[in-house]
Design a protein around this motif. Structure first.
Motif, PDB file in Angstrom:
ATOM      1  N   UNK A  21      -4.437  13.313  -5.643  1.00 58.79           N
ATOM      2  CA  UNK A  21      -5.703  12.272  -5.070  1.00 58.79           C
ATOM      3  C   UNK A  21      -6.748  13.026  -4.768  1.00 58.79           C
ATOM      4  N   UNK A  22      -8.062  12.627  -5.270  1.00 62.27           N
ATOM      5  CA  UNK A  22      -9.141  13.532  -4.803  1.00 62.27           C
ATOM      6  C   UNK A  22      -9.915  12.917  -3.510  1.00 62.27           C
ATOM      7  N   UNK A  23      -9.198  13.727  -2.604  1.00 61.43           N
ATOM      8  CA  UNK A  23      -9.567  13.289  -1.223  1.00 61.43           C
ATOM      9  C   UNK A  23     -11.005  13.215  -0.638  1.00 61.43           C
ATOM     10  N   UNK A  24     -11.670  14.232  -1.129  1.00 60.70           N
ATOM     11  CA  UNK A  24     -12.996  14.617  -0.821  1.00 60.70           C
ATOM     12  C   UNK A  24     -13.887  13.291  -1.728  1.00 60.70           C
ATOM     13  N   UNK A  70     -12.203  18.249  10.016  1.00 60.30           N
ATOM     14  CA  UNK A  70     -11.260  16.943  10.023  1.00 60.30           C
ATOM     15  C   UNK A  70     -10.438  17.332   8.578  1.00 60.30           C
ATOM     16  N   UNK A  71      -9.176  16.261   8.745  1.00 60.71           N
ATOM     17  CA  UNK A  71      -8.346  16.038   7.520  1.00 60.71           C
ATOM     18  C   UNK A  71      -8.783  14.733   7.050  1.00 60.71           C
ATOM     19  N   UNK A  72      -8.347  14.690   5.648  1.00 56.40           N
ATOM     20  CA  UNK A  72      -8.815  13.431   4.959  1.00 56.40           C
ATOM     21  C   UNK A  72      -7.521  12.835   4.503  1.00 56.40           C
ATOM     22  N   UNK A  73      -7.547  11.340   4.776  1.00 55.52           N
ATOM     23  CA  UNK A  73      -6.143  10.846   4.334  1.00 55.52           C
ATOM     24  C   UNK A  73      -6.453   9.414   3.574  1.00 55.52           C
ATOM     25  N   UNK A  97       0.681  -1.081   0.034  1.00 50.96           N
ATOM     26  CA  UNK A  97      -0.004   0.098   0.091  1.00 50.96           C
ATOM     27  C   UNK A  97       0.792   1.232   0.010  1.00 50.96           C
ATOM     28  N   UNK A  98       0.100   2.383  -0.143  1.00 47.68           N
ATOM     29  CA  UNK A  98       0.899   3.760  -0.329  1.00 47.68           C
ATOM     30  C   UNK A  98      -0.090   4.723   0.242  1.00 47.68           C
ATOM     31  N   UNK A  99       0.696   5.562   1.225  1.00 45.51           N
ATOM     32  CA  UNK A  99      -0.003   6.513   2.306  1.00 45.51           C
ATOM     33  C   UNK A  99      -0.237   7.809   1.410  1.00 45.51           C
ATOM     34  N   UNK A 100      -1.244   8.536   1.483  1.00 43.55           N
ATOM     35  CA  UNK A 100      -1.388   9.880   1.151  1.00 43.55           C
ATOM     36  C   UNK A 100      -2.142  10.693   1.908  1.00 43.55           C
ATOM     37  N   UNK A 101      -1.571  11.995   2.052  1.00 46.93           N
ATOM     38  CA  UNK A 101      -2.248  12.732   2.846  1.00 46.93           C
ATOM     39  C   UNK A 101      -2.064  14.283   2.344  1.00 46.93           C
ATOM     40  N   UNK A 102      -2.751  14.866   1.310  1.00 48.15           N
ATOM     41  CA  UNK A 102      -2.962  16.235   0.757  1.00 48.15           C
ATOM     42  C   UNK A 102      -1.632  16.257   0.204  1.00 48.15           C
TER      43      UNK A 102
END
Length: 320
Positions: free
Chosen positions: A139-142, A168-171, A130-135
């Motif tokens: 990546x279209x988080x919403x 909140x933040x989205x990841x 897997x790969x982690x994404x935080x803004x």
């Protein structure tokens, strides 16, 4: 650790672990091409509503198709992380700093938490990658938060959760393994409410769910780099020094359900001195970097903070 779990049991354990780690919620959606969201994004870009954020127009194909971003992706795991403060620092101070910037930079905090979750997943599923994404990537988080059943896109363009509001933040974790996907997108509970549209001082929300960044106070005070104040926000800053929460503060779902974060790193790093002109005028670049090296305020930088203060000072002189 157990290795022979059903897909349902594995998904349940991952969701529980996410909550245990401190996330508000965790949802699962099947990787796919975001056909519904793609034309909206293309039209928004064609109308140049992203302003100077040129990176938004890059890697469009990857933004709407995660398999192009990370080969072999089968599941998008979306998480929410609460940053709502226990004390609203704007009430008794002259200048206003957005709530998300009170504490440490969320990119590092959330990425560490997501990496812990990914490690747990790999213990459950040894072959998982897997790969982690935080803004920080296309990546279209919403969109993925909605696809995962974590909320709906509100009229102010933010994801809103019926249980938690929108502070909140989205990841995400892009995973090469099939899990149990959440049944459907959340129902939109905005109804006939237009409070966020009505209260926006610059009318940046030009249609429900559509925001013109060029008129947004968050964009103007953080992303916009010119020294000259845009005509669209002149006289409408509402004492915003860094970012803006006006459309979220008025939202009934936040008024009703937003609760203070338990994430220690998001507790305020900044004191009352940060809201005065003299403090910023006398602060050296070296001292700024030392004090705010772990703060989101670093994104703007001291020069831009001072520029914002000049805008605010000019505005208040006119008002006086």
């Amino acid at each position: 650790m157990e290795y022979h779990l059903t897909i349902e049991e594995t998904t349940h354990k991952i969701r529980n672990k996410a909550i245990e780690l401190g996330f508000l919620a965790c949802g699962f959606s099947q990787s796919k091409h975001l056909n519904e969201h793609e034309p909206r994004l293309i039209n928004w870009l064609k109308e140049h509503r992203h302003g100077e954020m040129s990176y938004m127009a890059n890697n469009l194909e990857k933004r709407v198709n995660p398999s192009l971003l990370e080969d072999g992706t089968k599941t998008i795991i979306s998480v929410l992380l609460n940053y709502y403060p226990s004390i609203d620092q704007e009430s008794d101070n002259k200048w206003v700093i957005s709530k998300y910037a009170y504490g440490k930079d969320y990119h590092y905090i959330m990425k560490d938490m997501l990496n812990d979750l990914l490690l747990f997943i790999q213990q459950l599923i040894p072959e998982a990658k897997g790969r982690v994404f935080v803004d920080s990537a296309p990546v279209l988080d919403r969109a993925w938060a909605v696809e995962s059943g974590l909320g709906w896109i509100g009229k102010n363009g933010n994801v809103i959760s019926k249980e938690h509001g929108s502070f909140f933040f989205i990841g995400e974790i892009l995973l090469n393994h099939t899990l149990k996907y959440d049944d459907s997108q959340s129902k939109n509970y905005c109804g006939k409410c237009t409070r966020c549209i009505d209260v926006c001082p610059t009318k940046a929300i030009y249609e429900p769910q559509k925001v013109d960044a060029r008129k947004c106070l968050s964009y103007a005070t953080i992303e916009y780099r010119s020294a000259e104040i845009p005509e669209s926000i002149k006289g409408k800053l509402n004492n915003r020094l860094y970012g803006c929460d006006i459309c979220q503060d008025i939202c009934p779902w936040n008024i009703k359900n937003a609760t203070p974060t338990k994430i220690e790193a998001f507790k305020p790093l900044i004191g009352d001195e940060c809201y005065t002109n003299d403090y910023w005028e006398n602060l050296t670049n070296g001292e700024f970097k030392r004090r705010y090296k772990s703060s989101p305020i670093m994104r703007a930088g001291l020069k831009q903070i001072r520029r914002n203060i000049n805008w605010l000072s000019d505005e208040n002189k006119i008002c006086d």
